[in-house]
Design an enzyme around this catalytic site. Structure first.
Site, PDB file in Angstrom:
ATOM      1  N   ARG A  50       0.908  -1.228  -0.117  1.00 30.63           N
ATOM      2  CA  ARG A  50       0.191  -0.042   0.038  1.00 30.63           C
ATOM      3  C   ARG A  50       0.820   1.383   0.092  1.00 30.63           C
ATOM      4  O   ARG A  50       0.526   2.359  -0.524  1.00 30.63           O
ATOM      5  CB  ARG A  50      -0.889  -0.097   1.113  1.00 30.63           C
ATOM      6  CG  ARG A  50      -1.644   1.430   1.509  1.00 30.63           C
ATOM      7  CD  ARG A  50      -3.094   1.284   2.091  1.00 30.63           C
ATOM      8  NE  ARG A  50      -3.155   0.129   3.431  1.00 30.63           N
ATOM      9  CZ  ARG A  50      -2.389   0.568   4.458  1.00 30.63           C
ATOM     10  NH1 ARG A  50      -1.914   1.749   4.701  1.00 30.63           N
ATOM     11  NH2 ARG A  50      -2.583  -0.403   5.283  1.00 30.63           N
ATOM     12  N   TYR A 102     -13.209  17.440 -17.239  1.00 26.27           N
ATOM     13  CA  TYR A 102     -14.030  16.216 -17.270  1.00 26.27           C
ATOM     14  C   TYR A 102     -15.502  16.076 -16.393  1.00 26.27           C
ATOM     15  O   TYR A 102     -15.175  16.571 -15.241  1.00 26.27           O
ATOM     16  CB  TYR A 102     -13.067  15.132 -16.966  1.00 26.27           C
ATOM     17  CG  TYR A 102     -13.343  13.835 -16.521  1.00 26.27           C
ATOM     18  CD1 TYR A 102     -14.016  13.078 -17.649  1.00 26.27           C
ATOM     19  CD2 TYR A 102     -13.147  13.074 -15.574  1.00 26.27           C
ATOM     20  CE1 TYR A 102     -14.633  12.017 -17.428  1.00 26.27           C
ATOM     21  CE2 TYR A 102     -13.654  11.887 -15.269  1.00 26.27           C
ATOM     22  CZ  TYR A 102     -14.363  11.397 -16.178  1.00 26.27           C
ATOM     23  OH  TYR A 102     -15.181  10.023 -16.097  1.00 26.27           O
ATOM     24  N   ASP A 174      -4.615  19.387 -14.852  1.00 25.96           N
ATOM     25  CA  ASP A 174      -4.920  17.911 -15.260  1.00 25.96           C
ATOM     26  C   ASP A 174      -4.350  17.815 -16.777  1.00 25.96           C
ATOM     27  O   ASP A 174      -4.856  18.312 -17.887  1.00 25.96           O
ATOM     28  CB  ASP A 174      -6.312  17.632 -15.429  1.00 25.96           C
ATOM     29  CG  ASP A 174      -6.682  16.356 -15.856  1.00 25.96           C
ATOM     30  OD1 ASP A 174      -6.090  15.565 -16.702  1.00 25.96           O
ATOM     31  OD2 ASP A 174      -7.910  15.649 -15.444  1.00 25.96           O
ATOM     32  N   LYS A 199      -5.659   6.561 -20.029  1.00 26.58           N
ATOM     33  CA  LYS A 199      -5.726   7.250 -21.498  1.00 26.58           C
ATOM     34  C   LYS A 199      -4.508   7.167 -22.075  1.00 26.58           C
ATOM     35  O   LYS A 199      -4.228   5.951 -22.456  1.00 26.58           O
ATOM     36  CB  LYS A 199      -6.283   8.854 -21.432  1.00 26.58           C
ATOM     37  CG  LYS A 199      -7.343   8.995 -20.328  1.00 26.58           C
ATOM     38  CD  LYS A 199      -8.733   8.285 -20.423  1.00 26.58           C
ATOM     39  CE  LYS A 199      -9.567   8.577 -19.524  1.00 26.58           C
ATOM     40  NZ  LYS A 199     -10.810   7.767 -19.298  1.00 26.58           N
TER      41      LYS A 199
HETATM   42  C1  LIG Z   1      -9.262  14.570 -18.455  1.00 25.60           C
HETATM   43  C2  LIG Z   1      -9.698  13.391 -17.476  1.00 25.60           C
HETATM   44  N1  LIG Z   1      -9.053  13.356 -16.180  1.00 25.60           N
HETATM   45  C3  LIG Z   1      -9.478  12.629 -15.390  1.00 25.60           C
HETATM   46  C4  LIG Z   1     -10.178  11.352 -15.794  1.00 25.60           C
HETATM   47  C5  LIG Z   1     -10.581  10.601 -14.740  1.00 25.60           C
HETATM   48  O1  LIG Z   1      -9.810   9.445 -15.220  1.00 25.60           O
HETATM   49  P1  LIG Z   1     -10.222   7.783 -14.770  1.00 25.60           P
HETATM   50  O2  LIG Z   1     -11.273   7.389 -15.731  1.00 25.60           O
HETATM   51  O3  LIG Z   1      -8.975   6.974 -15.226  1.00 25.60           O
HETATM   52  O4  LIG Z   1     -10.578   7.653 -13.182  1.00 25.60           O
HETATM   53  C6  LIG Z   1     -10.612  11.319 -17.272  1.00 25.60           C
HETATM   54  C7  LIG Z   1     -11.563  10.284 -17.544  1.00 25.60           C
HETATM   55  O5  LIG Z   1     -11.848  10.275 -18.638  1.00 25.60           O
HETATM   56  C8  LIG Z   1     -10.244  12.415 -17.930  1.00 25.60           C
HETATM   57  O6  LIG Z   1     -10.643  12.364 -19.217  1.00 25.60           O
END
Ligand SMILES: Cc1ncc(COP(=O)(O)O)c(C=O)c1O
Length: 381
Positions: A50, A102, A174, A199
């Site tokens: 962990r 998102y 992000d 992604k």
């Molecule tokens: C820009 C962005 N940030 C964060 C996330 C969240 O990621 P996860 O689906 O791996 O939890 C996504 C998911 O589509 C995203 O497009």
């Protein structure tokens, strides 16, 4: 001289050769929950998975190396990384966010964030004056996506850093859409960088992961403490899959971008397409800012069709392109943000941003571009 980014995807920083047992070239999967100690008060450097694990540590090193970060923690998903990041902020704090984040991030902010007593303002962060106007006594952070999801707005990171300095704010970016291959927000002053590793980093639509990177020592220490306390860590096997995906990040990103550029031009010429949102088109309002802070435009395209029927017909008829959420992998995907990724956005915000029933978002993969065009052509016919 430090390794170039393509090499760092595979090896991380220089001078780390010969570090795996038996000369293993691929990093072994240390599928163990715990580690035995050589003696009382002694440790091999690893105690309990962990907290840390050698496979995951290698992955964290590679991502830090690519982002130019002091430290990175690998989490079980992008949302786990965002959740960890939000733990750094306290009750009563106000956070200014890009207006089209998102949808899952917005859902988290509007529910658990608000329950913790935090408040959020959603503004067009491509306009620094609007951001400055939104600053209050309680503001503690700027939370940016550039390009934003799904309307591809570009935010000037240097200007955000100047605002962050003026008002003593954390700058959080992000960086999922461009990946560290095309953009390194830390070089432009970001304190914290987030990735959904699911992604582009993973790249194969097969593994969930997230990363939280920081350039600041005191934040790194706090994050490590929260990480072992909350248990957000990525499993050893998934860490291995991420490492494997990242090795080909550079070649995938280049091919995906070149396919996206051709598709964006093709869509622009199609009679049933009204507007194309792609940061690589010179007429995109953020084109020049993106040129200054990124090495590429990525492979995310959104577009408006002439009617709702056209949009729905595309989703029903595509054969090669999958009608599926997510993005960044080798397989091209198309989504309906209004019902899927951005379904949790307030209707008013969706309308203002143009995320209507005619709005589609496409993640362009590495298939042959002529096959992708042929698939869209038959779907639009
Ligand atoms: C820009 C962005 N940030 C964060 C996330 C969240 O990621 P996860 O689906 O791996 O939890 C996504 C998911 O589509 C995203 O497009």
């Amino acid at each position: 001289m430090a390794y170039q980014i393509e090499t760092r995807c595979i090896r991380g920083d220089e001078h780390r050769e010969g570090r795996h047992p038996f000369g293993a070239v691929a990093v072994p999967i240390y599928q163990t929950a715990t580690f035995s100690h050589p003696g009382i008060g002694e440790s091999t450097g690893y105690n309990y998975t962990r907290e840390s694990n050698p496979t995951r540590a290698e992955l964290e090193h590679i991502v830090s190396s690519m982002e130019g970060a002091l430290d990175t923690v690998a989490c079980s998903s992008g949302m786990a990384a965002i959740s960890l990041c939000m733990e750094l902020l306290g009750s009563g704090d106000h956070i200014i966010c890009s207006e089209d984040l998102y949808g899952g991030s917005v859902r988290m902010f509007q529910t658990t964030g608000r329950e913790r007593g935090q408040t959020f303002s959603y503004v067009d962060t491509s306009d620094a004056e609007l951001v400055e106007k939104a600053v209050t006594e309680q503001t503690k952070a700027l939370y940016i996506e550039t390009p934003s999801n799904p309307t591809m707005q570009i935010t000037d990171l240097k200007r955000m850093r100047r605002l962050a300095d003026k008002y003593h704010l954390l700058l959080i970016v992000d960086n999922t859409f461009l990946s560290p291959y095309f953009q390194n927000p830390i070089a432009f002053g970001a304190d914290l960088v987030i990735h959904s590793g699911t992604k582009f980093l993973g790249g194969h639509n097969d593994t969930l992961a997230g990363f939280l990177c920081t350039s600041r020592k005191e934040l790194a220490e706090r994050i490590r403490y929260l990480y072992k306390t909350t248990g957000a860590g990525l499993a050893p096997f998934d860490s291995f899959l991420m490492l494997r995906g990242i090795k080909t990040l550079a070649v995938r990103m280049e091919r995906q971008q070149s396919n996206a550029m051709k598709l964006a031009h093709w869509l622009q010429r199609h009679e049933k397409v009204r507007k194309v949102y792609y940061a690589g088109l010179p007429e995109h309002p953020g084109y020049e800012v993106n040129q200054k802070q990124a090495r590429g435009f990525g492979s995310m395209i959104s577009f408006q069709t002439d009617t709702q029927e056209t949009a729905r017909r595309i989703l029903e008829r595509v054969r090669l392109i999958a009608y599926a959420e997510s993005l960044g992998g080798v397989e091209s995907l198309i989504t309906y943000p209004m019902l899927q990724t951005h379904g949790d956005l307030p209707a008013k915000v969706r309308e203002k941003l143009g995320i209507t029933e005619r709005f589609l978002r496409m993640s362009v993969g590495i298939e042959h571009v002529e096959d992708l065009i042929a698939d869209l052509e038959q779907a639009l016919a």
